[in-house]
Scaffold this motif. Sequence first.
Motif: not given
Length: 232
Positions: A31-40, A61-72
């Motif tokens: 499954v592909v996402a091409t930006d950070g918002v779409e990733a979430l 950024s990928g760093i922000d995405v990673c942090r947000l994913l790790r919260q949940k």
Amino acid sequence: MSKTTVLVVEDEPSFVEALTVGLGREGFEVVVATDGVEALEKFDEVGPDIVLLDVMLPKLSGIDVCRLLRQKSRTPIIMLTAKSAEIDTVVGLEVGADDYVTKPYRVRELVARMRAVLRRAESNEPLDVAASGIIEVGSVRIDPDAHLALVDGQEVTMALKEFELLHLLLANAGRVLPRDTLIQRVWGHDYVGDTKTLDVHIKRLRSKVEVDSAAPTRIVTIRGLGYKYERG
Ligand code: CA
């Protein structure tokens, strides 16, 4: 068995294409996402088994995405970085990724890292042990409430620890259970006895559930790791 779903977060079309083809060939559902918002958004939508996350992304950024994913979520994340200097930054920031791969990478190397991270995540998952309920795998059946074990329809008597060990193995059939995990779950966290105790119990169990205990096909040894009950 269902496919392992990987969420590829990458804005570079050539990388997206190479990963979609390469990972698809390795048996992954991509499954592909091409930006950070779409990733979430995609993460919530598909619930992937693993995430490949580029660092430099539009919107977030990928760093922000990673942090947000790790919260949940504890879903494995591998960061894809353009240069090794970025890895140092990412590691320094402790964003919670499981591994880091520098571009350019070979798909084969990436897949090896993905499988390693997935294996590690699997062995850290909480174990399934229903408090009650009959479990049947192949010709072995146990009823924890009645403390009853049947092999090929015949009742087999076993000591309490043997029964608990078999229960844990059957409830997690198909998964490798590390030695330490088995010892902790059956004998308790404060167990200080000889680690041979586990092997002795496995040996006794095999003599009861295996067709040929010298050549076990149900309770198999995974060298250097632990034991696995074959799903049959
Ligand atoms: Ca990028």
